[in-house]
Design an enzyme around this catalytic site. Structure first.
Site, mmCIF file in Angstrom:
data_model
loop_
_atom_site.group_PDB
_atom_site.id
_atom_site.type_symbol
_atom_site.label_atom_id
_atom_site.label_comp_id
_atom_site.label_asym_id
_atom_site.label_seq_id
_atom_site.Cartn_x
_atom_site.Cartn_y
_atom_site.Cartn_z
ATOM 1 N N HIS A 175 20.099 -14.960 2.682
ATOM 2 C CA HIS A 175 21.079 -15.939 1.947
ATOM 3 C C HIS A 175 21.355 -16.449 0.898
ATOM 4 O O HIS A 175 20.901 -15.783 -0.061
ATOM 5 C CB HIS A 175 19.909 -17.463 2.015
ATOM 6 N N TYR A 223 16.035 -28.178 -0.971
ATOM 7 C CA TYR A 223 14.598 -29.179 -0.890
ATOM 8 C C TYR A 223 14.865 -30.484 -1.625
ATOM 9 O O TYR A 223 16.372 -30.848 -1.978
ATOM 10 C CB TYR A 223 14.568 -28.222 -2.409
ATOM 11 N N PRO A 248 4.143 -22.782 -5.109
ATOM 12 C CA PRO A 248 5.216 -22.725 -4.580
ATOM 13 C C PRO A 248 6.813 -23.235 -4.628
ATOM 14 O O PRO A 248 7.718 -21.964 -4.398
ATOM 15 C CB PRO A 248 4.901 -22.957 -3.077
ATOM 16 N N LYS A 267 7.872 -17.818 -6.224
ATOM 17 C CA LYS A 267 8.056 -16.696 -6.945
ATOM 18 C C LYS A 267 6.966 -16.260 -6.729
ATOM 19 O O LYS A 267 6.343 -14.051 -7.208
ATOM 20 C CB LYS A 267 7.825 -17.432 -8.407
ATOM 21 N N TYR A 276 16.282 -17.897 -9.119
ATOM 22 C CA TYR A 276 15.593 -17.612 -8.406
ATOM 23 C C TYR A 276 15.627 -16.660 -7.324
ATOM 24 O O TYR A 276 14.856 -16.412 -6.636
ATOM 25 C CB TYR A 276 16.518 -19.340 -7.169
HETATM 26 C C1 LIG Z 1 -1.503 -21.272 2.208
HETATM 27 C C2 LIG Z 1 -0.253 -20.276 0.905
HETATM 28 C C3 LIG Z 1 0.319 -20.308 1.474
HETATM 29 C C4 LIG Z 1 1.462 -19.712 0.311
HETATM 30 N N1 LIG Z 1 3.807 -20.633 0.382
HETATM 31 C C5 LIG Z 1 3.840 -19.559 -0.773
HETATM 32 C C6 LIG Z 1 5.380 -20.166 -0.699
HETATM 33 O O1 LIG Z 1 5.891 -20.244 0.415
HETATM 34 N N2 LIG Z 1 5.943 -19.269 -1.526
HETATM 35 C C7 LIG Z 1 5.383 -18.484 -2.155
HETATM 36 O O2 LIG Z 1 6.433 -17.468 -3.009
HETATM 37 N N3 LIG Z 1 4.121 -17.886 -2.524
HETATM 38 C C8 LIG Z 1 3.433 -18.679 -1.689
HETATM 39 N N4 LIG Z 1 1.590 -18.067 -1.775
HETATM 40 C C9 LIG Z 1 1.317 -17.666 -2.645
HETATM 41 C C10 LIG Z 1 1.582 -16.100 -1.777
HETATM 42 O O3 LIG Z 1 1.531 -15.678 -0.738
HETATM 43 C C11 LIG Z 1 1.083 -15.327 -3.290
HETATM 44 O O4 LIG Z 1 1.052 -15.104 -4.219
HETATM 45 C C12 LIG Z 1 0.907 -13.676 -2.674
HETATM 46 O O5 LIG Z 1 0.323 -13.259 -0.966
HETATM 47 C C13 LIG Z 1 0.091 -12.304 -3.880
HETATM 48 O O6 LIG Z 1 -0.446 -11.476 -3.664
HETATM 49 P P1 LIG Z 1 -1.454 -10.837 -3.765
HETATM 50 O O7 LIG Z 1 -1.451 -9.443 -2.653
HETATM 51 O O8 LIG Z 1 -1.196 -10.777 -5.182
HETATM 52 O O9 LIG Z 1 -2.486 -11.609 -3.354
HETATM 53 P P2 LIG Z 1 -3.095 -12.076 -1.561
HETATM 54 O O10 LIG Z 1 -1.676 -11.843 -0.776
HETATM 55 O O11 LIG Z 1 -4.099 -13.063 -1.646
HETATM 56 O O12 LIG Z 1 -4.023 -10.205 -1.404
HETATM 57 C C14 LIG Z 1 -4.978 -10.054 -1.908
HETATM 58 C C15 LIG Z 1 -5.991 -9.584 -0.396
HETATM 59 O O13 LIG Z 1 -7.419 -9.215 -1.129
HETATM 60 C C16 LIG Z 1 -7.959 -9.279 -0.137
HETATM 61 N N5 LIG Z 1 -9.302 -9.806 -0.809
HETATM 62 C C17 LIG Z 1 -9.975 -10.261 -1.344
HETATM 63 N N6 LIG Z 1 -11.178 -10.481 -1.908
HETATM 64 C C18 LIG Z 1 -11.429 -8.830 -1.660
HETATM 65 C C19 LIG Z 1 -12.335 -8.675 -1.729
HETATM 66 N N7 LIG Z 1 -13.541 -8.812 -2.359
HETATM 67 N N8 LIG Z 1 -12.353 -6.453 -1.138
HETATM 68 C C20 LIG Z 1 -10.950 -6.040 -0.660
HETATM 69 N N9 LIG Z 1 -10.376 -7.524 -0.431
HETATM 70 C C21 LIG Z 1 -10.082 -7.984 -0.732
HETATM 71 C C22 LIG Z 1 -7.112 -10.040 0.334
HETATM 72 O O14 LIG Z 1 -8.554 -10.639 1.942
HETATM 73 C C23 LIG Z 1 -5.809 -10.489 0.534
HETATM 74 O O15 LIG Z 1 -5.923 -9.900 1.916
HETATM 75 C C24 LIG Z 1 0.495 -19.326 -1.254
HETATM 76 C C25 LIG Z 1 0.263 -18.404 -1.200
HETATM 77 C C26 LIG Z 1 -0.940 -19.655 0.061
HETATM 78 C C27 LIG Z 1 -2.452 -18.924 -0.033
#
Ligand SMILES: Cc1cc2nc3c(=O)[nH]c(=O)nc-3n(C[C@H](O)[C@H](O)[C@H](O)COP(=O)(O)OP(=O)(O)OC[C@H]3O[C@@H](n4cnc5c(N)ncnc54)[C@H](O)[C@@H]3O)c2cc1C
Length: 361
Positions: A43, A172, A263, A267, A355
């Site tokens: 995009h 948006y 969101p 980011k 962005y």
């Molecule tokens: C419903 C939802 C919608 C979202 N939409 C957007 C969006 O549109 N745009 C955007 O930029 N961001 C969005 N986000 C935010 C984005 O998805 C997160 O910032 C991103 O997933 C962060 O990645 P992470 O790997 O830090 O955490 P996560 O993706 O949460 O990964 C952490 C992993 O650790 C695992 N875990 C948890 N506890 C334990 C444990 N005790 N032992 C082992 N494993 C464990 C979990 O199962 C998970 O798989 C959204 C978040 C949610 C919840």
């Protein structure tokens, strides 16, 4: 690598979908970007809709050629898991009762249960990438971390619909009934969001009501929102949250384990990737040369980008949502800000460079 959920669950979990240029570049550089380059939708801008009009923010002309790529987070997760499995190195799913311990020693440990067996993993370092609800942050003793947070009095009701996107780019929309976002995941799947209460009851939102509200907020003469079967529906709360520092002993927090953004700025996923890039480089120097200086600087280095993104996400959120208890004065300020971004190339460039992701922070 330990994961609490099943492989199937994490590969289907729908979340973010906007990848910054730097995130794409890193995935390609790491050799896990082949499908992303084939299937990701590049995009070159977004549209801001307010006061009855749409205004395009053109990324390449404002940022020296940079773009974003729309590719679902679950697709990134699939690609990363496949790459890990191919190395033959361990990746355990459905681990239970995970307990990081001895974090200040030279051999921190993670105790956990897997397939009924109690296990202890001795480590050189622990990367706490277990999200906001994980256990790593809580394993740090009280008093070490400082928390910074802001709760917003609204959430997003998000749907995934089997419908062709109605626009080539994200829209948006600021509307008197609340914010709306038109986004997509593929040429046949649309992702749409509505500002709602943080505790919105989905039972009160049959599909017809969702489409009606989206039609209202995204309405523009001569434009039509494509509809299709809704295959997923959910409410996401909105929060800004940071802990400092992102390290304790030999535990390094990365991603949502250390920070959350609303969101609106797209980011969350990109910040998690940016943390991991810094951490991986620092670990490489430490393992290769025995030099701990990059690891010692990890938290400060990562937090610079974290706070830039926190500000951008807060700014986008404040500009685009109807504020609970807000009055006409607030509305006029928001409209003035939107008009400024839409009409001033300098203001638009500020939005655009944040962005697509700043190269240096
Ligand atoms: C419903 C939802 C919608 C979202 N939409 C957007 C969006 O549109 N745009 C955007 O930029 N961001 C969005 N986000 C935010 C984005 O998805 C997160 O910032 C991103 O997933 C962060 O990645 P992470 O790997 O830090 O955490 P996560 O993706 O949460 O990964 C952490 C992993 O650790 C695992 N875990 C948890 N506890 C334990 C444990 N005790 N032992 C082992 N494993 C464990 C979990 O199962 C998970 O798989 C959204 C978040 C949610 C919840």
């Amino acid at each position: 690598m330990l994961e609490a959920r099943s492989r199937e669950y994490v590969e289907q979990r729908v979340r973010a979908g906007v990848l910054e240029q730097g995130t794409v570049d890193l995935l390609v550089e790491m050799g896990v970007g082949e499908r992303l380059q084939r299937e990701g939708l590049i995009h070159e801008g977004i549209e801001l809709q307010f006061a009855g009009g749409r205004h395009r923010i053109d990324f390449p002309s404002l940022t020296g050629g940079r773009t974003i790529t729309v590719y679902g987070q679950q697709e990134v997760v699939k690609d990363l898991i496949a790459a890990r499995v191919e190395t033959g190195r361990p990746l355990l799913f459905e681990v239970e009762d995970v307990r990081p311990t001895d974090l200040e020693s030279d051999t921190p440990a993670i105790r956990f249960r897997h397939q009924g067996a109690e296990t202890e993993l001795r480590c050189d370092m622990v990367a706490g990438c277990d999200g906001y609800h994980g256990v790593c942050r809580d394993a740090i003793p009280a008093g070490v971390l400082t928390e910074f947070s802001r709760d917003y009095p609204f959430g997003w009701l998000g749907i995934l619909a089997e419908a062709r996107p109605s626009n080539d780019e994200l829209i948006y929309a600021y509307h008197e009934r609340g914010f709306a976002l038109h986004s997509m995941r593929s040429p046949s799947v649309t992702r749409l969001y509505l500002q709602c209460r943080p505790d919105e009851n989905l039972d009160e939102w049959p599909d017809e009501r969702i489409w009606e509200e989206l039609d209202n907020r995204l309405d523009l003469p001569g434009w039509k929102l494509n509809q299709g079967p809704i295959v997923e529906k959910g409410v996401t709360g909105m929060r800004s949250y940071v802990v400092e520092p992102m390290q304790f002993g030999r535990l390094f927090l990365a991603g949502d384990a250390a920070h959350i953004v609303p969101p609106t700025g797209a980011k969350g996923l990109n910040l998690a990737v940016a943390d991991v890039r810094i951490l991986a480089e620092a670990l490489t120097v430490w393992f290769r040369d025995g030099d701990a200086s990059r690891l010692e600087g990890y938290s400060a280095e990562a937090l610079r980008r974290v706070w830039r993104s926190e500000h951008f996400s807060w700014w986008m959120t404040s500009m685009l949502h109807r504020l609970e208890g807000g009055d006409d004065f607030d509305m006029k300020l928001q409209l003035a800000q939107l008009a400024y971004v839409a009409s001033s190339p300098r203001a638009a460039a500020s939005l655009a460079e944040n962005y697509v992701g700043l190269e240096r922070v």
